[in-house]
Design a protein around this motif. Structure first.
Motif, short mmCIF file in Angstrom:
data_model
loop_
_atom_site.label_atom_id
_atom_site.label_comp_id
_atom_site.label_asym_id
_atom_site.label_seq_id
_atom_site.Cartn_x
_atom_site.Cartn_y
_atom_site.Cartn_z
N ALA A 58 42.08 48.59 34.87
CA ALA A 58 43.54 48.53 34.70
C ALA A 58 44.11 47.31 35.41
CB ALA A 58 44.19 49.81 35.21
N ALA A 59 43.60 47.00 36.60
CA ALA A 59 44.07 45.82 37.32
C ALA A 59 43.73 44.54 36.56
CB ALA A 59 43.46 45.78 38.72
N VAL A 60 42.55 44.51 35.96
CA VAL A 60 42.12 43.35 35.17
C VAL A 60 43.04 43.19 33.96
CG1 VAL A 60 40.26 42.41 33.74
CG2 VAL A 60 39.74 43.40 35.99
N ARG A 61 43.30 44.31 33.27
CA ARG A 61 44.22 44.24 32.13
C ARG A 61 45.61 43.82 32.58
NH1 ARG A 61 41.70 49.17 31.17
NH2 ARG A 61 43.58 50.31 31.78
N GLY A 62 46.04 44.32 33.73
CA GLY A 62 47.36 43.96 34.26
C GLY A 62 47.46 42.48 34.57
N ALA A 63 46.34 41.85 34.84
CA ALA A 63 46.32 40.41 35.09
C ALA A 63 46.25 39.62 33.78
CB ALA A 63 45.14 40.05 35.99
N GLY A 64 46.26 40.34 32.66
CA GLY A 64 46.26 39.67 31.37
C GLY A 64 44.89 39.23 30.88
N VAL A 65 43.84 39.87 31.40
CA VAL A 65 42.48 39.50 31.02
C VAL A 65 41.85 40.68 30.30
CG1 VAL A 65 40.23 38.72 31.87
CG2 VAL A 65 42.32 37.98 33.02
N GLY A 66 41.13 40.40 29.22
CA GLY A 66 40.54 41.46 28.43
C GLY A 66 39.06 41.66 28.59
N ASP A 67 38.41 40.79 29.34
CA ASP A 67 36.95 40.87 29.45
C ASP A 67 36.55 40.73 30.92
OD1 ASP A 67 34.19 40.64 29.27
OD2 ASP A 67 34.26 39.28 27.56
N LEU A 68 35.80 41.69 31.42
CA LEU A 68 35.37 41.65 32.83
C LEU A 68 34.56 40.39 33.14
CD1 LEU A 68 34.35 45.36 33.58
CD2 LEU A 68 36.53 44.21 34.03
N SER A 69 33.85 39.86 32.17
CA SER A 69 33.03 38.67 32.43
C SER A 69 33.89 37.44 32.72
CB SER A 69 32.08 38.41 31.26
OG SER A 69 32.81 38.07 30.11
N ASP A 70 35.19 37.52 32.43
CA ASP A 70 36.11 36.42 32.75
C ASP A 70 36.66 36.52 34.17
OD1 ASP A 70 35.81 35.34 30.22
OD2 ASP A 70 37.55 36.43 29.40
N ILE A 71 36.21 37.53 34.91
CA ILE A 71 36.73 37.79 36.26
C ILE A 71 35.69 37.42 37.30
CG2 ILE A 71 37.62 39.57 37.82
CD1 ILE A 71 39.48 38.85 35.51
N ALA A 72 36.09 36.64 38.28
CA ALA A 72 35.22 36.31 39.40
C ALA A 72 35.20 37.44 40.41
CB ALA A 72 35.68 35.02 40.07
N ALA A 73 36.39 38.05 40.65
CA ALA A 73 36.43 39.13 41.63
C ALA A 73 37.67 39.99 41.44
CB ALA A 73 36.41 38.58 43.05
N VAL A 74 37.54 41.25 41.82
CA VAL A 74 38.68 42.14 42.04
C VAL A 74 38.54 42.59 43.48
CG1 VAL A 74 39.79 44.32 41.46
CG2 VAL A 74 38.84 42.88 39.64
N VAL A 75 39.61 42.38 44.25
CA VAL A 75 39.58 42.69 45.68
C VAL A 75 40.56 43.81 45.99
CG1 VAL A 75 39.93 41.74 48.00
CG2 VAL A 75 39.00 40.28 46.18
N ARG A 122 38.15 44.42 50.42
CA ARG A 122 36.80 44.74 49.92
C ARG A 122 36.67 44.30 48.47
NH1 ARG A 122 33.03 49.07 51.09
NH2 ARG A 122 31.09 48.29 50.24
N ILE A 123 35.61 43.59 48.16
CA ILE A 123 35.34 43.18 46.79
C ILE A 123 34.80 44.39 46.01
CG2 ILE A 123 33.96 41.69 45.30
CD1 ILE A 123 34.03 39.60 47.56
N LEU A 124 35.45 44.69 44.89
CA LEU A 124 35.05 45.82 44.06
C LEU A 124 34.36 45.38 42.78
CD1 LEU A 124 38.29 47.99 44.35
CD2 LEU A 124 36.23 48.09 45.76
N LEU A 125 34.62 44.15 42.37
CA LEU A 125 34.01 43.57 41.19
C LEU A 125 33.69 42.13 41.52
CD1 LEU A 125 34.97 43.89 37.52
CD2 LEU A 125 34.90 41.62 38.50
N ALA A 126 32.46 41.71 41.26
CA ALA A 126 32.06 40.33 41.53
C ALA A 126 31.37 39.76 40.31
CB ALA A 126 31.14 40.26 42.75
N ASP A 127 31.84 38.60 39.88
CA ASP A 127 31.26 37.90 38.74
C ASP A 127 31.07 38.80 37.53
OD1 ASP A 127 31.14 35.38 40.05
OD2 ASP A 127 29.42 36.10 41.19
#
Length: 169
Positions: A125-142, A100-105
């Protein structure tokens, strides 16, 4: 009570060694899936195997051969469910959840979080764990079928062919 007798201790050592060896053999024969990250039915098998091992070790009323048969039965049932899930959609829907996609674009999907009982902080926390500091740099969290969170950076999203399909499609 701290100590009953030497016979009980030797039984645990001998039966425990044989049961452990049998369990390792059964797990090796059943394949990597039994030891993979767990979805619901894999978790049930893992817990049942541990419970069976403890019962064989500590219950004098359960013979080693009965425990060996129980190990084999659990591995066989897990194999049959996995095999059937690969071949029959209805079994797959019963045995495994959909990713399930929890975060998109860069935007958190509140309805998806609520339905999956995941907090925004867990996604962050998952985004930070991936080494990214800004949600806008994320296409998706699944949210994957095993409960883990996969983070796909915007610059790695590609054509998005690996993304889960929306429910109902």
């Amino acid at each position: 009570m701290f100590f009953d007798n030497w016979q009980g201790l030797w039984r645990v050592v001998l039966v425990g060694t044989a049961a452990y060896a049998t369990l390792v053999i059964v797990l090796r024969m059943s394949g990597k899936r039994t030891l993979a990250k767990l979805n619901a039915f894999d978790l049930v098998v893992t817990v049942a195997l541990g419970s069976t091992l403890a019962t064989v070790l500590l219950t004098k009323d359960v013979a080693l051969l009965e425990g060996m048969v129980a190990f084999a039965l659990l591995a066989l049932l897990q194999f049959l469910v996995a095999w059937s899930a690969c071949r029959f959609r209805i079994v797959a829907r019963f045995a495994k959840s959909d990713p399930r996609i929890l975060l998109a674009d860069g935007h958190i999907l509140e309805d998806a979080l609520r339905e999956e009982r995941v907090s925004p902080d867990e996604v962050k926390a998952a985004v930070r764990g991936a080494g990214v500091g800004d949600l806008s740099d994320i296409a998706a969290v699944v949210l994957e079928t095993d409960g883990s969170l996969s983070v796909i950076a915007r610059d790695r999203a590609g054509a998005r062919t690996a993304w889960p399909q929306e429910r109902g499609s």
